[in-house]
Structures are given as C-alpha cells and as structure tokens.
Design a protein around this motif. Structure first.
Motif, PDB file in Angstrom:
ATOM      1  N   LYS A  98      52.237  79.948  48.186  1.00 33.75           N
ATOM      2  CA  LYS A  98      53.332  79.187  47.552  1.00 33.75           C
ATOM      3  C   LYS A  98      53.449  77.874  48.216  1.00 33.75           C
ATOM      4  N   HIS A  99      53.186  77.895  49.416  1.00 34.61           N
ATOM      5  CA  HIS A  99      53.122  76.828  50.370  1.00 34.61           C
ATOM      6  C   HIS A  99      51.941  75.708  50.151  1.00 34.61           C
ATOM      7  N   ALA A 100      50.953  76.290  49.669  1.00 35.71           N
ATOM      8  CA  ALA A 100      49.684  75.354  48.969  1.00 35.71           C
ATOM      9  C   ALA A 100      50.002  74.793  47.797  1.00 35.71           C
ATOM     10  N   GLU A 101      50.801  75.485  46.966  1.00 33.95           N
ATOM     11  CA  GLU A 101      51.263  74.916  45.885  1.00 33.95           C
ATOM     12  C   GLU A 101      52.372  73.920  46.059  1.00 33.95           C
ATOM     13  N   GLU A 102      53.187  74.050  46.861  1.00 32.01           N
ATOM     14  CA  GLU A 102      54.201  73.006  47.119  1.00 32.01           C
ATOM     15  C   GLU A 102      53.407  71.881  47.708  1.00 32.01           C
ATOM     16  N   ALA A 103      52.549  71.885  48.717  1.00 33.74           N
ATOM     17  CA  ALA A 103      51.708  70.954  49.529  1.00 33.74           C
ATOM     18  C   ALA A 103      50.794  70.133  48.295  1.00 33.74           C
ATOM     19  N   LEU A 104      50.549  70.766  47.442  1.00 33.32           N
ATOM     20  CA  LEU A 104      49.780  70.110  46.180  1.00 33.32           C
ATOM     21  C   LEU A 104      50.725  69.330  45.410  1.00 33.32           C
ATOM     22  N   LYS A 105      51.805  69.574  45.049  1.00 32.29           N
ATOM     23  CA  LYS A 105      52.914  68.810  44.704  1.00 32.29           C
ATOM     24  C   LYS A 105      53.062  67.525  45.250  1.00 32.29           C
ATOM     25  N   HIS A 106      53.232  67.559  46.678  1.00 30.60           N
ATOM     26  CA  HIS A 106      53.364  66.472  47.652  1.00 30.60           C
ATOM     27  C   HIS A 106      52.274  65.495  47.537  1.00 30.60           C
ATOM     28  N   LEU A 107      50.990  66.105  47.761  1.00 30.71           N
ATOM     29  CA  LEU A 107      49.636  65.408  47.835  1.00 30.71           C
ATOM     30  C   LEU A 107      49.582  64.600  46.552  1.00 30.71           C
ATOM     31  N   GLU A 108      49.994  65.244  45.461  1.00 33.58           N
ATOM     32  CA  GLU A 108      49.447  64.441  44.051  1.00 33.58           C
ATOM     33  C   GLU A 108      50.554  63.304  43.879  1.00 33.58           C
ATOM     34  N   MET A 109      51.709  63.490  44.422  1.00 35.90           N
ATOM     35  CA  MET A 109      52.713  62.359  44.269  1.00 35.90           C
ATOM     36  C   MET A 109      52.213  61.402  45.365  1.00 35.90           C
TER      37      MET A 109
END
Length: 111
Positions: A98-109
């Motif tokens: 879940k934390h990795a998925e949230e990190a991915l959202k921010h990195l893609e932004m």
C-alpha cells in the motif's frame, strides 16, 4: 542586431548548461518509478523481502532526483517508500505494498 545574436547565444549557452542536470533528475525519477512498480508487483505476491530490495533501489534514485531538483512529490514518494521498506522488513507485505502504491502515485506526478 548584433546584441540580439549575442543575447540569444548567451541564453542558449546557459540553457544547455542546466539541461543535463534536469535530464538526470528525470532519469532518476523514471528509475525510481520502475523499481517501485517492481516492488508493488512482488508485494502483491507476498514477497516482502523482494519488495524491500526494489523499494531500497527506488529510494536511492528518488533521493538522487530530489538532490538534483527538489520536488514535493518526490519527497512524499520517498516518505512512502521508507514506510514500505519498514513494513516489508517486518514481513507485512500487504501494508508495504500500500505504501509503495502511494509512493508510485507521487513519483508519477513528479515526472
């Protein structure tokens, strides 16, 4: 006319000076995204140890990108990747994912 040519040449020179630095920052963000996606994939399979390995690589690249060009989304991505690593080391693959998925959202932004 000569002043315009000199001004244009000078501005292009300055622009070229900073272009490689921006390219490296984007490259590091791309690498961080790639490793984060791999961490998520392994986390969904319950492989907490492999998730940690990829999340640690992602953090290295994200920190390098942040050092080259500050970005609040990269900073937030690092925070979530650190949490993913912490939970992954505790074998909590689901929470780490879940934390990795949230990190991915921010990195893609940030890209």
């Amino acid at each position: 006319m000569n002043r315009r040519v000199v001004a244009l040449a000078l501005s292009l020179g300055v622009g070229l000076l900073f272009a490689p630095r921006l390219a490296f920052a984007e490259s590091h963000v791309s690498e961080a995204i790639t490793h984060t996606k791999q961490a998520i994939e392994h986390g969904k399979m319950g492989h907490a140890d492999v998730l940690v390995t990829h999340a640690e690589e992602a953090v290295k690249h994200a920190k390098a990108a942040e050092a080259e060009k500050a970005n609040p989304h990269v900073k937030e991505g690092i925070t979530h990747l650190d949490q993913a690593i912490e939970h992954g080391k505790m074998k909590h693959a689901d929470v780490a994912t879940k934390h990795a998925e949230e990190a991915l959202k921010h990195l893609e932004m940030a890209k």
